[in-house]
Design a protein around this motif. Structure first.
Motif, PDB file in Angstrom:
ATOM      1  N   MET A 199      14.856  -3.674  -7.033  1.00 57.90           N
ATOM      2  CA  MET A 199      13.510  -3.993  -7.484  1.00 57.90           C
ATOM      3  C   MET A 199      12.495  -3.408  -6.505  1.00 57.90           C
ATOM      4  O   MET A 199      12.654  -3.529  -5.309  1.00 57.90           O
ATOM      5  CB  MET A 199      13.373  -5.509  -7.592  1.00 57.90           C
ATOM      6  CG  MET A 199      12.030  -5.953  -7.997  1.00 57.90           C
ATOM      7  SD  MET A 199      12.191  -7.587  -8.670  1.00 57.90           S
ATOM      8  CE  MET A 199      10.712  -7.720  -9.518  1.00 57.90           C
ATOM      9  N   GLN A 200      11.460  -2.810  -7.069  1.00 55.32           N
ATOM     10  CA  GLN A 200      10.438  -2.169  -6.254  1.00 55.32           C
ATOM     11  C   GLN A 200       9.429  -3.197  -5.778  1.00 55.32           C
ATOM     12  O   GLN A 200       8.990  -4.064  -6.526  1.00 55.32           O
ATOM     13  CB  GLN A 200       9.746  -1.103  -7.090  1.00 55.32           C
ATOM     14  CG  GLN A 200       8.957  -0.145  -6.290  1.00 55.32           C
ATOM     15  CD  GLN A 200       8.413   0.970  -7.181  1.00 55.32           C
ATOM     16  OE1 GLN A 200       8.249   0.779  -8.373  1.00 55.32           O
ATOM     17  NE2 GLN A 200       8.158   2.113  -6.586  1.00 55.32           N
ATOM     18  N   GLU A 201       9.078  -3.093  -4.487  1.00 48.63           N
ATOM     19  CA  GLU A 201       8.134  -4.044  -3.915  1.00 48.63           C
ATOM     20  C   GLU A 201       6.708  -3.673  -4.313  1.00 48.63           C
ATOM     21  O   GLU A 201       6.326  -2.510  -4.276  1.00 48.63           O
ATOM     22  CB  GLU A 201       8.262  -4.033  -2.394  1.00 48.63           C
ATOM     23  CG  GLU A 201       7.433  -5.112  -1.746  1.00 48.63           C
ATOM     24  CD  GLU A 201       7.660  -5.140  -0.239  1.00 48.63           C
ATOM     25  OE1 GLU A 201       6.665  -5.277   0.475  1.00 48.63           O
ATOM     26  OE2 GLU A 201       8.818  -5.010   0.192  1.00 48.63           O
ATOM     27  N   PHE A 202       5.929  -4.661  -4.718  1.00 41.81           N
ATOM     28  CA  PHE A 202       4.546  -4.453  -5.142  1.00 41.81           C
ATOM     29  C   PHE A 202       3.656  -4.241  -3.926  1.00 41.81           C
ATOM     30  O   PHE A 202       3.728  -4.982  -2.951  1.00 41.81           O
ATOM     31  CB  PHE A 202       4.060  -5.659  -5.944  1.00 41.81           C
ATOM     32  CG  PHE A 202       2.605  -5.585  -6.308  1.00 41.81           C
ATOM     33  CD1 PHE A 202       2.182  -4.744  -7.324  1.00 41.81           C
ATOM     34  CD2 PHE A 202       1.647  -6.333  -5.636  1.00 41.81           C
ATOM     35  CE1 PHE A 202       0.849  -4.660  -7.674  1.00 41.81           C
ATOM     36  CE2 PHE A 202       0.315  -6.251  -5.964  1.00 41.81           C
ATOM     37  CZ  PHE A 202      -0.084  -5.417  -6.994  1.00 41.81           C
ATOM     38  N   THR A 203       2.805  -3.210  -3.998  1.00 42.42           N
ATOM     39  CA  THR A 203       1.809  -2.987  -2.951  1.00 42.42           C
ATOM     40  C   THR A 203       0.444  -2.834  -3.602  1.00 42.42           C
ATOM     41  O   THR A 203       0.327  -2.340  -4.716  1.00 42.42           O
ATOM     42  CB  THR A 203       2.119  -1.721  -2.123  1.00 42.42           C
ATOM     43  OG1 THR A 203       2.072  -0.596  -2.987  1.00 42.42           O
ATOM     44  CG2 THR A 203       3.466  -1.810  -1.433  1.00 42.42           C
ATOM     45  N   ASN A 204      -0.546  -3.270  -2.876  1.00 44.62           N
ATOM     46  CA  ASN A 204      -1.917  -3.166  -3.367  1.00 44.62           C
ATOM     47  C   ASN A 204      -2.831  -2.993  -2.160  1.00 44.62           C
ATOM     48  O   ASN A 204      -3.482  -3.921  -1.709  1.00 44.62           O
ATOM     49  CB  ASN A 204      -2.294  -4.405  -4.173  1.00 44.62           C
ATOM     50  CG  ASN A 204      -3.590  -4.221  -4.923  1.00 44.62           C
ATOM     51  OD1 ASN A 204      -4.126  -3.129  -4.973  1.00 44.62           O
ATOM     52  ND2 ASN A 204      -4.099  -5.299  -5.484  1.00 44.62           N
ATOM     53  N   GLU A 205      -2.884  -1.757  -1.668  1.00 42.93           N
ATOM     54  CA  GLU A 205      -3.624  -1.494  -0.451  1.00 42.93           C
ATOM     55  C   GLU A 205      -5.101  -1.258  -0.765  1.00 42.93           C
ATOM     56  O   GLU A 205      -5.454  -0.812  -1.845  1.00 42.93           O
ATOM     57  CB  GLU A 205      -3.022  -0.280   0.253  1.00 42.93           C
ATOM     58  CG  GLU A 205      -1.583  -0.535   0.672  1.00 42.93           C
ATOM     59  CD  GLU A 205      -0.995   0.617   1.443  1.00 42.93           C
ATOM     60  OE1 GLU A 205      -1.779   1.375   2.055  1.00 42.93           O
ATOM     61  OE2 GLU A 205       0.223   0.749   1.449  1.00 42.93           O
TER      62      GLU A 205
END
Length: 186
Positions: free
Chosen positions: A1-7
């Motif tokens: 599962m891909q980790e969510f990022t929101n930079e």
């Protein structure tokens, strides 16, 4: 599962739509604007003269004169203001969005990403058709009116824009249509 990022993005790093060179509307379109403005001005003058002729007792002669002069000035200013407004309008299409800018006193720039467009329409009014012009309207979900209406395009350019946007919003259907047409021609 891909980790969510929101930079976070710094304001200085945002794309600058102001730097996009906008295409101007066709010069012939101002003829359409002037014709429509002339019709509206004629109707306003006609109503004014009919009321002043049949209802002379409504105002004194001096007030009718002042109103007539003020109306003449407003109508006289309507053409230069329409020309200035016409010159401020522009549009551009980029890879992922459409831009339309308008407004003389209050400038508005509308940017619509193609992935939000639900429908694209091409229209020709009576006077626009006489000059070989058309308008393209882009609709997003949630409204009855268009989100962008770009008037004053050559008919051929409007058709190209409509096809471009149609391909952007539904590339699979365009490929299927091309295949059906191609197969029917064989």
């Amino acid at each position: 599962m891909q980790e969510f990022t929101n930079e976070t993005t710094e304001i200085i790093d945002l794309p600058k739509f102001e730097e996009v060179k906008l295409n101007r509307l066709q010069a012939k379109y101002f003829n359409v604007v002037a014709i429509i403005l002339s019709i509206v001005n004629f109707v306003i003058l006609l109503v004014f003269f009919v009321i002043s002729y049949f209802q002379t007792e409504l105002f004194s002669n001096r007030i009718w004169l002042v109103m007539g002069i003020a109306l003449s000035i407003l109508i006289g200013l309507s053409y230069p203001l329409a020309k200035l407004s016409f010159n401020k309008k522009g549009y551009a299409f980029r890879t992922h969005d459409a831009i339309y800018k308008s407004g003389l006193i209050s400038e508005t720039t509308t940017i619509i990403p193609f992935n939000r467009v639900q429908h694209v329409a091409l229209h020709q009014g009576f006077f626009s058709r006489k000059f070989g012009l058309a308008s393209v309207e882009l609709f997003t979900a949630g409204g009855n009116s268009s989100d962008i209406k770009i008037p004053g395009l050559l008919l051929e350019d409007a058709q190209k824009i409509k096809n471009l946007v149609s391909k952007k919003i539904n590339p699979d259907a365009t490929n299927e249509l091309h295949n059906v047409v191609h197969n029917n021609m064989e």
